[in-house]
Design a protein around this motif. Structure first.
Motif, short mmCIF file in Angstrom:
data_model
loop_
_atom_site.label_atom_id
_atom_site.label_comp_id
_atom_site.label_asym_id
_atom_site.label_seq_id
_atom_site.Cartn_x
_atom_site.Cartn_y
_atom_site.Cartn_z
N TYR A 38 -1.87 9.04 34.11
CA TYR A 38 -1.29 9.48 35.49
C TYR A 38 -1.58 10.72 35.75
O TYR A 38 -2.00 11.23 37.27
N GLU A 39 -1.82 11.77 35.01
CA GLU A 39 -2.16 13.20 35.07
C GLU A 39 -3.54 13.22 35.58
O GLU A 39 -3.82 14.18 36.61
N ALA A 40 -4.61 12.37 35.10
CA ALA A 40 -5.93 12.15 35.44
C ALA A 40 -5.95 11.61 36.86
O ALA A 40 -6.99 12.14 37.54
N ILE A 41 -5.16 10.54 37.31
CA ILE A 41 -5.22 10.21 38.53
C ILE A 41 -4.93 11.33 39.65
O ILE A 41 -5.73 11.19 40.49
N LEU A 42 -3.84 11.84 39.34
CA LEU A 42 -3.50 13.10 40.31
C LEU A 42 -4.71 14.10 40.46
O LEU A 42 -4.71 14.71 41.39
N SER A 43 -5.37 14.61 39.23
CA SER A 43 -6.36 15.49 39.41
C SER A 43 -7.57 14.87 39.57
O SER A 43 -8.64 15.76 39.60
N ARG A 44 -7.82 13.64 39.75
CA ARG A 44 -9.06 13.08 40.24
C ARG A 44 -10.11 13.20 38.90
O ARG A 44 -11.33 13.76 39.08
N ASP A 45 -9.63 13.31 37.67
CA ASP A 45 -10.52 13.77 36.52
C ASP A 45 -10.93 12.17 36.03
O ASP A 45 -10.72 11.28 35.21
N TYR A 46 -12.23 12.02 36.69
CA TYR A 46 -13.15 10.82 36.66
C TYR A 46 -13.45 10.38 35.09
O TYR A 46 -13.13 9.21 34.68
N PRO A 47 -13.99 11.26 34.26
CA PRO A 47 -14.20 10.98 32.70
C PRO A 47 -12.86 10.32 32.06
O PRO A 47 -12.84 9.11 31.28
N ILE A 48 -11.64 10.91 32.49
CA ILE A 48 -10.55 10.41 31.79
C ILE A 48 -10.07 8.88 32.17
O ILE A 48 -9.70 8.29 31.53
N ILE A 49 -10.18 8.78 33.55
CA ILE A 49 -9.71 7.64 34.33
C ILE A 49 -10.64 6.51 33.76
O ILE A 49 -10.11 5.43 33.43
N LEU A 50 -11.78 6.71 33.90
CA LEU A 50 -12.84 5.67 33.38
C LEU A 50 -12.49 5.23 32.02
O LEU A 50 -12.74 4.07 31.79
N THR A 51 -12.52 6.54 31.01
CA THR A 51 -12.41 5.99 29.68
C THR A 51 -11.09 5.31 29.32
O THR A 51 -11.11 4.18 28.63
N VAL A 52 -10.05 5.79 30.08
CA VAL A 52 -8.73 4.91 29.72
C VAL A 52 -8.82 3.63 30.38
O VAL A 52 -8.28 2.80 29.46
N ASN A 53 -9.28 3.47 31.25
CA ASN A 53 -9.51 2.05 32.03
C ASN A 53 -10.41 1.06 30.96
O ASN A 53 -9.92 0.02 30.95
N LEU A 54 -11.27 1.87 30.51
CA LEU A 54 -12.05 1.06 29.37
C LEU A 54 -11.52 0.88 28.36
O LEU A 54 -11.54 -0.48 27.79
N LEU A 55 -10.61 1.67 28.01
CA LEU A 55 -9.89 1.38 26.65
C LEU A 55 -8.82 0.49 26.81
O LEU A 55 -8.63 -0.55 26.01
N GLY A 56 -8.23 0.31 27.95
CA GLY A 56 -7.28 -0.76 28.61
C GLY A 56 -8.01 -2.20 28.43
O GLY A 56 -7.40 -3.18 28.19
N ALA A 57 -9.21 -2.22 28.98
CA ALA A 57 -9.87 -3.30 29.08
C ALA A 57 -10.33 -3.93 27.45
O ALA A 57 -10.12 -5.00 27.28
N VAL A 58 -10.67 -2.94 26.80
CA VAL A 58 -10.97 -3.20 25.25
C VAL A 58 -9.79 -3.82 24.60
O VAL A 58 -9.53 -4.79 23.80
N LEU A 59 -8.48 -3.03 24.90
CA LEU A 59 -7.26 -3.67 24.09
C LEU A 59 -7.01 -5.08 24.63
O LEU A 59 -6.43 -6.07 24.10
N THR A 60 -7.10 -5.24 26.17
CA THR A 60 -6.79 -6.69 26.61
C THR A 60 -7.77 -7.58 26.15
O THR A 60 -7.25 -8.72 25.62
N LEU A 61 -8.83 -7.54 25.84
CA LEU A 61 -9.70 -8.39 25.37
C LEU A 61 -9.48 -8.54 23.81
O LEU A 61 -9.57 -9.70 23.40
N ILE A 62 -9.50 -7.24 23.08
CA ILE A 62 -8.71 -7.66 21.72
C ILE A 62 -7.33 -8.71 21.55
O ILE A 62 -7.25 -9.49 20.69
N GLY A 63 -6.65 -8.26 22.50
CA GLY A 63 -5.34 -9.01 22.64
C GLY A 63 -5.66 -10.41 22.77
O GLY A 63 -4.92 -11.61 22.21
N ILE A 64 -6.47 -10.75 23.71
CA ILE A 64 -6.65 -12.26 23.94
C ILE A 64 -7.54 -12.81 23.05
O ILE A 64 -7.14 -14.10 22.55
N SER A 65 -8.40 -12.04 22.31
CA SER A 65 -9.08 -12.72 21.09
C SER A 65 -8.21 -13.07 20.02
O SER A 65 -8.20 -14.04 19.33
#
Length: 322
Positions: free
Chosen positions: A277-304
């Motif tokens: 949330y704080e990264a989105i407010l400050s437009r901190d791209y590296p944090i946003i992109l990495t957290v988004n990638l982590l969410g995708a990894v966890l989603t795929l792990i959960g589905i697997s």
């Protein structure tokens, strides 16, 4: 089974690559940049904005920004635009803060929902069933932030103890055992709030599944054979009703990233959701992109995990995949 696991692994890797491409494009194509966080600053000149864009590689083509992001992320050199700290270390620290909340809230959901749903199904139409239905729909309808504020007010006014943050302010020199108790106290209310919606939803779903199963022919046959009611319910009915919950269990894993943004912000808990949330407010791209990638990894792990558990629980799936 091994061939199916390998197939799922490579399929998830390809899907993760596509998700990272789409996520990177969406973030960078959205209006605004880190250099435009404070556009009304009179000290910010056009030359200064260009220097910032050059330092963050924002003046490069989009495909090159993606390569630079993946390169720095794989090397561990990716740093936050906001404070220059390593992204992976910041995310790991916040991940460890969110992990106990996720574990406690998940245990609460799965240990409370099933008894409530089973009892409501077995006593269909009774006052207990109606009251549990009413409470569940009320918890589903009321926004989580409203319940969170009411819980904070109730605890502070009636008990007089703080619930904000990870630790009570001013107890830095307390003994280690007191620090553990204080941490557990702060974990309890926020974990309860994170589990409220899950308990209400899962208990209703358990009731619905049990109502479908207990009317089946094999349940009547089991009762006709003289089996006691607990064996019929928990060994035969519940076992067959659990298959749809395997999917729900897999989908709960990504909740470690995105399921606690609002609650962590209200309780000032320094977790992964609040970091995003704080990264989105400050437009901190590296944090946003990495957290988004982590969410995708966890989603795929959960589905697997769900796919594998389906094959373990249902012999028909295991036979088709062999």
């Amino acid at each position: 089974m091994i061939r199916r696991i390998l197939y799922l692994f490579w399929q998830r890797i390809a899907l993760l690559f596509v998700i990272s491409l789409i996520g990177h494009a969406v973030i960078h194509l959205a209006p605004g940049e880190p250099s435009e966080v404070d556009p009304f600053n009179p000290m910010m000149k056009a030359a200064d904005i260009e220097k910032i864009r050059g330092a963050f590689h924002l003046d490069e083509p989009l495909w090159k920004q993606y390569i630079l992001w993946m390169r720095d992320l794989s090397r561990g050199d990716l740093r936050s635009f906001k404070d220059g700290q390593p992204v992976l270390s910041k995310i790991w620290q916040r991940f460890l803060n969110s992990l106990p909340l996720f574990i406690v809230s998940t245990l609460l959901v799965w240990t409370i929902s099933f008894p409530i749903g089973i009892h409501a199904a077995l006593s269909r139409g009774s006052p207990v069933d109606r009251i549990s239905n009413l409470i569940a729909w009320a918890l589903i309808s009321i926004p989580g932030f409203v319940l969170a504020y009411l819980l904070i007010l109730g605890i502070v006014e009636n008990i007089g103890v703080p619930v904000i943050g990870m630790r009570t302010f001013g107890n830095d020199g307390a003994p280690w055992w007191f620090s553990i108790i204080d941490l557990m106290w702060h974990i309890t209310p926020i974990s309860l709030m994170m589990a409220v919606l899950g308990i209400a939803t899962l208990s209703r779903y358990t009731r619905s599944q049990m109502l479908d199963v207990i009317e089946a022919d094999y349940i009547r046959t089991a009762r006709a054979k003289g089996l006691d009611e607990s064996t019929v319910i928990y060994r035969h009915a519940l076992r067959n009703a659990l298959l749809p919950f395997i999917t729900m269990f897999g989908l709960m894993v990504p909740g470690l990233v995105g399921g606690s943004v609002i609650i962590e912000s209200i309780f000032a808990w320094p977790g992964l959701g609040r970091l995003a949330y704080e990264a989105i407010l400050s437009r901190d791209y590296p944090i946003i992109l990495t957290v988004n990638l982590l969410g995708a990894v966890l989603t795929l792990i959960g589905i697997s995990i769900s796919d594998i558990l389906y094959a373990v629980a249902d012999p028909r799936i295991r036979h088709r995949s062999s």
